[in-house]
Design a protein around this motif. Sequence first.
Motif, PDB file in Angstrom:
ATOM      1  N   ILE A  17       0.707  -0.557   0.171  1.00 48.78           N
ATOM      2  CA  ILE A  17       0.437   0.114  -0.360  1.00 48.78           C
ATOM      3  C   ILE A  17       0.919   1.305   0.306  1.00 48.78           C
ATOM      4  O   ILE A  17       1.869   1.152   0.640  1.00 48.78           O
ATOM      5  CB  ILE A  17      -0.665   0.037   1.507  1.00 48.78           C
ATOM      6  CG1 ILE A  17      -2.405  -1.558   0.724  1.00 48.78           C
ATOM      7  CG2 ILE A  17      -1.700   1.388   1.393  1.00 48.78           C
ATOM      8  CD1 ILE A  17      -2.589  -1.264   2.351  1.00 48.78           C
ATOM      9  N   VAL A  18       0.762   2.245  -1.236  1.00 52.24           N
ATOM     10  CA  VAL A  18       1.319   3.300  -0.917  1.00 52.24           C
ATOM     11  C   VAL A  18       0.604   4.721  -0.519  1.00 52.24           C
ATOM     12  O   VAL A  18      -1.114   4.326  -1.784  1.00 52.24           O
ATOM     13  CB  VAL A  18       2.252   3.582  -1.980  1.00 52.24           C
ATOM     14  CG1 VAL A  18       2.691   4.862  -2.529  1.00 52.24           C
ATOM     15  CG2 VAL A  18       3.528   2.252  -2.458  1.00 52.24           C
ATOM     16  N   THR A  19       0.481   5.007   0.316  1.00 53.61           N
ATOM     17  CA  THR A  19      -0.551   6.147   0.627  1.00 53.61           C
ATOM     18  C   THR A  19       0.170   7.943   0.183  1.00 53.61           C
ATOM     19  O   THR A  19       1.162   8.111   1.060  1.00 53.61           O
ATOM     20  CB  THR A  19      -0.806   6.352   1.990  1.00 53.61           C
ATOM     21  OG1 THR A  19      -1.170   4.748   1.853  1.00 53.61           O
ATOM     22  CG2 THR A  19      -1.777   6.951   2.498  1.00 53.61           C
ATOM     23  N   ASP A  20       0.153   9.002  -0.620  1.00 51.62           N
ATOM     24  CA  ASP A  20       0.242   9.834  -0.746  1.00 51.62           C
ATOM     25  C   ASP A  20       1.970   9.760  -0.608  1.00 51.62           C
ATOM     26  O   ASP A  20       2.877  10.845  -0.143  1.00 51.62           O
ATOM     27  CB  ASP A  20      -0.125  11.045   0.570  1.00 51.62           C
ATOM     28  CG  ASP A  20      -1.927  10.982   0.405  1.00 51.62           C
ATOM     29  OD1 ASP A  20      -1.691  11.069  -0.437  1.00 51.62           O
ATOM     30  OD2 ASP A  20      -1.627  11.182   1.239  1.00 51.62           O
ATOM     31  N   THR A  24       3.601   2.258   2.845  1.00 50.63           N
ATOM     32  CA  THR A  24       3.100   2.401   4.217  1.00 50.63           C
ATOM     33  C   THR A  24       2.694   1.126   4.608  1.00 50.63           C
ATOM     34  O   THR A  24       3.207   0.850   5.738  1.00 50.63           O
ATOM     35  CB  THR A  24       1.569   2.777   4.302  1.00 50.63           C
ATOM     36  OG1 THR A  24       0.486   3.835   3.041  1.00 50.63           O
ATOM     37  CG2 THR A  24       0.488   3.004   5.153  1.00 50.63           C
ATOM     38  N   GLY A  25       3.046  -0.297   3.680  1.00 51.41           N
ATOM     39  CA  GLY A  25       3.132  -1.311   4.070  1.00 51.41           C
ATOM     40  C   GLY A  25       3.543  -2.140   3.280  1.00 51.41           C
ATOM     41  O   GLY A  25       3.037  -1.810   1.390  1.00 51.41           O
ATOM     42  N   GLU A  26       4.631  -3.371   3.008  1.00 50.34           N
ATOM     43  CA  GLU A  26       4.396  -4.273   1.954  1.00 50.34           C
ATOM     44  C   GLU A  26       5.160  -4.488   2.267  1.00 50.34           C
ATOM     45  O   GLU A  26       5.564  -5.621   3.900  1.00 50.34           O
ATOM     46  CB  GLU A  26       6.067  -4.226   1.005  1.00 50.34           C
ATOM     47  CG  GLU A  26       5.705  -4.476   0.140  1.00 50.34           C
ATOM     48  CD  GLU A  26       7.417  -4.202  -0.561  1.00 50.34           C
ATOM     49  OE1 GLU A  26       7.450  -4.229  -1.500  1.00 50.34           O
ATOM     50  OE2 GLU A  26       7.650  -3.491  -0.338  1.00 50.34           O
ATOM     51  N   TYR A  27       5.025  -6.317   2.064  1.00 49.75           N
ATOM     52  CA  TYR A  27       4.727  -8.233   2.620  1.00 49.75           C
ATOM     53  C   TYR A  27       4.654  -8.326   1.298  1.00 49.75           C
ATOM     54  O   TYR A  27       4.521  -9.012  -0.358  1.00 49.75           O
ATOM     55  CB  TYR A  27       2.832  -8.497   2.397  1.00 49.75           C
ATOM     56  CG  TYR A  27       3.071  -9.507   3.910  1.00 49.75           C
ATOM     57  CD1 TYR A  27       3.674 -10.903   3.854  1.00 49.75           C
ATOM     58  CD2 TYR A  27       2.192 -10.053   4.573  1.00 49.75           C
ATOM     59  CE1 TYR A  27       3.881 -11.601   3.542  1.00 49.75           C
ATOM     60  CE2 TYR A  27       2.360 -11.070   4.928  1.00 49.75           C
ATOM     61  CZ  TYR A  27       3.424 -12.268   5.226  1.00 49.75           C
ATOM     62  OH  TYR A  27       2.659 -13.103   5.792  1.00 49.75           O
ATOM     63  N   MET A  49      -2.603  -4.477   9.881  1.00 54.49           N
ATOM     64  CA  MET A  49      -1.157  -3.940  10.054  1.00 54.49           C
ATOM     65  C   MET A  49      -1.169  -2.593  10.403  1.00 54.49           C
ATOM     66  O   MET A  49      -0.678  -1.886  10.660  1.00 54.49           O
ATOM     67  CB  MET A  49       0.291  -4.688  10.016  1.00 54.49           C
ATOM     68  CG  MET A  49       0.022  -6.068  10.216  1.00 54.49           C
ATOM     69  SD  MET A  49       1.251  -6.129  12.573  1.00 54.49           S
ATOM     70  CE  MET A  49       2.146  -5.885  12.353  1.00 54.49           C
ATOM     71  N   VAL A  50      -1.734  -1.843   8.928  1.00 55.47           N
ATOM     72  CA  VAL A  50      -1.271  -0.250   9.056  1.00 55.47           C
ATOM     73  C   VAL A  50      -2.826  -0.195   9.020  1.00 55.47           C
ATOM     74  O   VAL A  50      -3.141   1.131   8.985  1.00 55.47           O
ATOM     75  CB  VAL A  50      -1.420  -0.132   7.416  1.00 55.47           C
ATOM     76  CG1 VAL A  50      -0.100  -0.919   6.706  1.00 55.47           C
ATOM     77  CG2 VAL A  50      -2.720  -0.909   6.497  1.00 55.47           C
ATOM     78  N   GLU A  51      -3.896  -1.149   9.396  1.00 55.72           N
ATOM     79  CA  GLU A  51      -4.970  -0.140  10.277  1.00 55.72           C
ATOM     80  C   GLU A  51      -6.009   0.134   9.516  1.00 55.72           C
ATOM     81  O   GLU A  51      -6.558   1.805   9.442  1.00 55.72           O
ATOM     82  CB  GLU A  51      -4.965   0.604  11.572  1.00 55.72           C
ATOM     83  CG  GLU A  51      -4.129  -0.599  12.817  1.00 55.72           C
ATOM     84  CD  GLU A  51      -3.783   0.458  14.013  1.00 55.72           C
ATOM     85  OE1 GLU A  51      -3.702   1.390  13.132  1.00 55.72           O
ATOM     86  OE2 GLU A  51      -4.157   0.006  15.061  1.00 55.72           O
ATOM     87  N   ILE A  52      -6.458  -0.082   8.556  1.00 56.35           N
ATOM     88  CA  ILE A  52      -6.513   0.504   7.436  1.00 56.35           C
ATOM     89  C   ILE A  52      -8.311   0.318   6.554  1.00 56.35           C
ATOM     90  O   ILE A  52      -8.174  -1.498   7.077  1.00 56.35           O
ATOM     91  CB  ILE A  52      -5.959   0.992   6.536  1.00 56.35           C
ATOM     92  CG1 ILE A  52      -5.748   0.181   4.952  1.00 56.35           C
ATOM     93  CG2 ILE A  52      -5.389   2.269   6.510  1.00 56.35           C
ATOM     94  CD1 ILE A  52      -5.290   0.665   3.848  1.00 56.35           C
ATOM     95  N   GLU A  53      -9.003  -0.498   6.030  1.00 55.93           N
ATOM     96  CA  GLU A  53     -10.320  -0.507   5.888  1.00 55.93           C
ATOM     97  C   GLU A  53     -10.248  -0.866   3.852  1.00 55.93           C
ATOM     98  O   GLU A  53      -9.150   0.303   3.676  1.00 55.93           O
ATOM     99  CB  GLU A  53     -11.341   0.067   5.241  1.00 55.93           C
ATOM    100  CG  GLU A  53     -11.598   0.149   6.889  1.00 55.93           C
ATOM    101  CD  GLU A  53     -11.983  -1.383   7.451  1.00 55.93           C
ATOM    102  OE1 GLU A  53     -12.677  -3.156   6.905  1.00 55.93           O
ATOM    103  OE2 GLU A  53     -12.058  -1.982   9.077  1.00 55.93           O
ATOM    104  N   LEU A  54     -10.140  -1.704   3.273  1.00 57.89           N
ATOM    105  CA  LEU A  54     -10.194  -1.763   1.315  1.00 57.89           C
ATOM    106  C   LEU A  54     -10.812  -1.033   1.018  1.00 57.89           C
ATOM    107  O   LEU A  54      -9.929  -0.428  -0.159  1.00 57.89           O
ATOM    108  CB  LEU A  54      -9.586  -3.211   1.664  1.00 57.89           C
ATOM    109  CG  LEU A  54      -8.254  -4.093   1.906  1.00 57.89           C
ATOM    110  CD1 LEU A  54      -8.885  -5.313   0.838  1.00 57.89           C
ATOM    111  CD2 LEU A  54      -7.696  -4.008   0.646  1.00 57.89           C
ATOM    112  N   ASP A  55     -11.745  -0.794   1.377  1.00 58.56           N
ATOM    113  CA  ASP A  55     -12.096   0.472   0.266  1.00 58.56           C
ATOM    114  C   ASP A  55     -12.317   1.990   0.730  1.00 58.56           C
ATOM    115  O   ASP A  55     -11.972   2.324   0.076  1.00 58.56           O
ATOM    116  CB  ASP A  55     -14.006   0.580   0.749  1.00 58.56           C
ATOM    117  CG  ASP A  55     -14.819   1.285   2.168  1.00 58.56           C
ATOM    118  OD1 ASP A  55     -13.259   0.778   3.453  1.00 58.56           O
ATOM    119  OD2 ASP A  55     -15.636   0.428   3.195  1.00 58.56           O
TER     120      ASP A  55
END
Length: 252
Positions: A17-20, A24-27, A49-55
Motif C-alpha cells: 500500500i502506497v499512500t500519498d 505504508t506497508g509491504e508484504y 497491520m496498517v489499520e485501514i479498510e480496503l474500501d
Amino acid sequence: MRILGIESSSLVASVAIVTDGVLTGEYTMNHKKTHSQTLLPMMDQLVQMVEIELDTVDGVAVSGGPGSFTGLRIGSATAKGLGLALKKPLIHVPTLDAMAYNLWGTNALVCPIMDARRNQVYTGIYRVAARLEAVKSQCAMDMGELIEELNTFNQPVIFLGDGVPVFKDLIQEKMTASYQFAPPQMNRQRAASVAALGAVYMKEGKIEAAEDHAPDYLRKSQAEREREGKELLAGDGGSQPCQFNRLETEAP
C-alpha cells in the motif's frame, strides 16, 4: 491518494500500500507456495497491520505481465474481484516497467530479465535517472540477442530478475559493456514498485474498469502452442515443422 499494489507474475508474491507518496506497508514472499494460497491472506494481514479498510484505497494496481501464466491469472482475478467489489478502478502496470522502477535514480541502463525458458527472456531496456523511459519496451526475445543489443549501447547496465541466475554465466561471457547485478532488495518483483508506479499512472489517467482488465502474456501458453502444433501436423501430414517457440514481441 492510496494505492493497493498486487504482484504475482513470478514466484514472488507481494502486496503493498502506497499512500500519498509513502510506502505504508509491504508484504513480500519468495517461496514455493501458490499465489492462490498467499495473496489474500497476505493482503488481509497487511491491511490489519496498517489499520485501514480496503474500501479506502483509490485504486488497485496490478502487475499486468508478462510472466507466469498461472500467477498472472491469479493476480488478475484477485485485482478484478477487488475492483468490482469495492467499485475501484484498476491500474495495469507492466511487470518489467515496475521491475525497472525498483532502480529509480540510477544513470545506468536497467535491464530486467525474467526466465521464459528455451534460452528466452521477458525483458525491456530502461532509463530511470529522472523518469521511467522504455528504451526498449517489454518483449520476449533470445538472451544472446539481448546481450548483443545491450553491447551496442556501450553504456553501463544493471541486470535484475529471476533470469539473472539462469543466464549469469552467459552474461559474464558475452557482455562487453560494463554491467552489474542488482542487490537482493532490488532484484525481484515488488508490489511497492507496482503501487508506486500505479499512483503515477493514475494521476495521468491511465486506469481501467475492473471488468476490462486482462494480463499481457506476450506469448501463447505451452498448452496453446502444443495444441496448435498438433492441429498443424494433422492438417498437413507433418510435412512442416511446428513453430512452438514463436513469440509475439509487440509491446502492449
